[in-house]
Motif scaffolding. Structure first.
Motif: not given
Length: 437
Positions: A89-96
């Protein structure tokens, strides 16, 4: 003294760039690693099936994690393991869960912040969307929209004159929601309906999702002499890729009779390292211990054999670290300046943020010497907090000697990171020598 396994070269770095581009999510990363293992003769085993203890390569997939191991001919139940641990895994923006939103004529996608990204690196960048769709029939489907789909637009300087003097200040809730279209008619289900069409699914097939953004800019060589590589998710797919390549090389060499392995080489690539590793696919979960124990028992072992095998085992926790930054050298320890292109780094922290001790250092130093690879040391500046890895978790949970290592990079946790072009294959060579025992 060089390893008996064929050495990796710059072609490994070319392949790393292909791997990075094809792995926009942990689910894609483990699928791509599994494909490479299959080509080398490994076979997938289900956790719900009985396992046999015959020689050969096997792997387990669980969500965004993979554990693969190779049992050499004649391995005893108490044969120790040589493990390379990493994370997918890597830091990012994830969908709600309710992704469809918008305001003032813009259609947007609601996202959460995953891990600790450099938030500014996600601004004004063309983003795709990838991950895993869970279907009504209980199956899953990987999805990858690898084209410009989303964008988090930065506020123009004319509307925030203080940004140049006071710096950029981002509110995680208000300022990082990407746009993906125009219109006031925001309707629930729009995003998932779009993904169903893109994936060739029927309307209503998707009942759950694990989706995340990624930069669609391809990895690339950089610099006058192409000495650098810029790309996404090096933290920590660089290590996943190197460990997969090393395990394949060792297994292939053993099968061909080129080496006689005194240990069982293992790849353990976990999910959720960036938010604490506490999940059924994280390093703090039971996955690795379960696989190792079942391998012992499948070869006719008992608890005594398991205890002997674990006591003789060693794990390399391979994760990216910090190269000295030319513009911020004062942030680094004044006597430890790991350089890009200088080979793998050995990470040390006496407060056990890293698991390395003197004996562990000797193990990795021997592997680097065997592979003809230079070795560097990293410690944090005493005035700054030290990060951590899966290393201390693995050591504490399984009682296995663990050593923290990695490749020195810049821009860690950015949407696009930077390393020396030679370091990935130097790491892979050291991992192969370690797995060879």
């Amino acid at each position: 003294m060089s390893s008996t396994v064929a050495r990796f070269d710059r072609g490994h770095t070319d392949d790393l760039m292909t791997f990075l581009a094809a792995s926009p999510s942990p689910y894609h990363a483990v699928a791509n690693a599994a494909e490479r293992l299959e080509k080398a003769g490994f076979r997938q085993v289900a956790e719900t099936d009985a396992w046999d203890g015959t020689a050969g390569g096997r792997y387990v997939l669980r969500g965004g994690a993979i554990v693969a191991w190779y049992v050499p001919e004649g391995a005893e139940p108490h044969t120790p393991f040589r493990i390379v641990g990493a994370h997918t895994d890597s830091p990012n923006l994830r969908v709600k869960p309710l992704p469809d939103s918008g305001a003032h004529g813009w259609r947007q996608v609601a996202v959460e912040i995953y891990g600790g990204p450099l938030l500014n690196s996600w601004l004004d960048r063309d983003l795709g969307l990838a991950g895993r769709l869970s279907l009504r029939d209980g199956s899953t489907r990987l999805v990858n929209i690898d084209r410009p789909l989303l964008r988090v637009p930065q506020l123009a300087i004319h509307l925030d004159r203080s940004v140049s003097s006071e710096g950029l200040k981002l509110d995680k809730q208000r300022h990082l929601q990407p746009i993906w279209g125009l219109g006031n008619d925001v309707r629930d289900g729009d995003l998932i309906s779009f993904l169903e069409r893109e994936s060739g699914l029927d309307s209503g097939d998707v009942t759950g999702w694990d989706l995340m953004t990624h930069s669609v800019e391809a990895p690339a060589y950089l610099g006058r002499d192409k000495e650098l590589v810029a790309g996404p998710r090096m933290d920590n797919l660089l290590s996943v890729h190197a460990a997969t390549a090393a395990l394949v090389a060792i297994a292939t060499a053993e099968a061909a009779g080129e080496v006689a392995l005194p240990c069982i080489p293992v790849l353990a690539a976990f999910d959720h390292e960036e938010n604490g590793s506490q999940s059924d696919t994280g390093a703090d979960g039971p996955l690795l211990g379960s696989v190792l124990e079942r391998s012992v028992f499948a070869r006719g072992g008992a608890y005594e054999d398991r205890a002997r095998a674990f006591a003789g085992s060693v794990c390399l926790s391979s994760d990216t670290g910090h190269a000295v930054h030319p513009n911020y050298a004062e942030r680094h320890d004044p006597t430890h300046h790991p350089r890009a292109g200088g080979g793998p780094i050995l990470k040390v922290n006496v407060n056990n943020r890293y698991a390395t001790d003197g004996a562990g250092r000797a193990v990795f130093a021997a592997a680097c010497d065997k592979a003809g690879v230079p070795l560097q040391s990293f410690v944090s500046n005493n005035s700054m907090p030290c990060g951590t890895t899966i290393g201390p978790i693995t050591a504490a949970r399984h009682g296995i000697k663990t050593v923290d290592i990695g490749v020195a990079i810049l821009s860690m946790h950015s949407a696009r990171e930077l390393c020396a072009a030679d370091d990935p294959y130097l790491l892979a060579n050291s991992l192969a020598a370690f797995l060879e025992g």
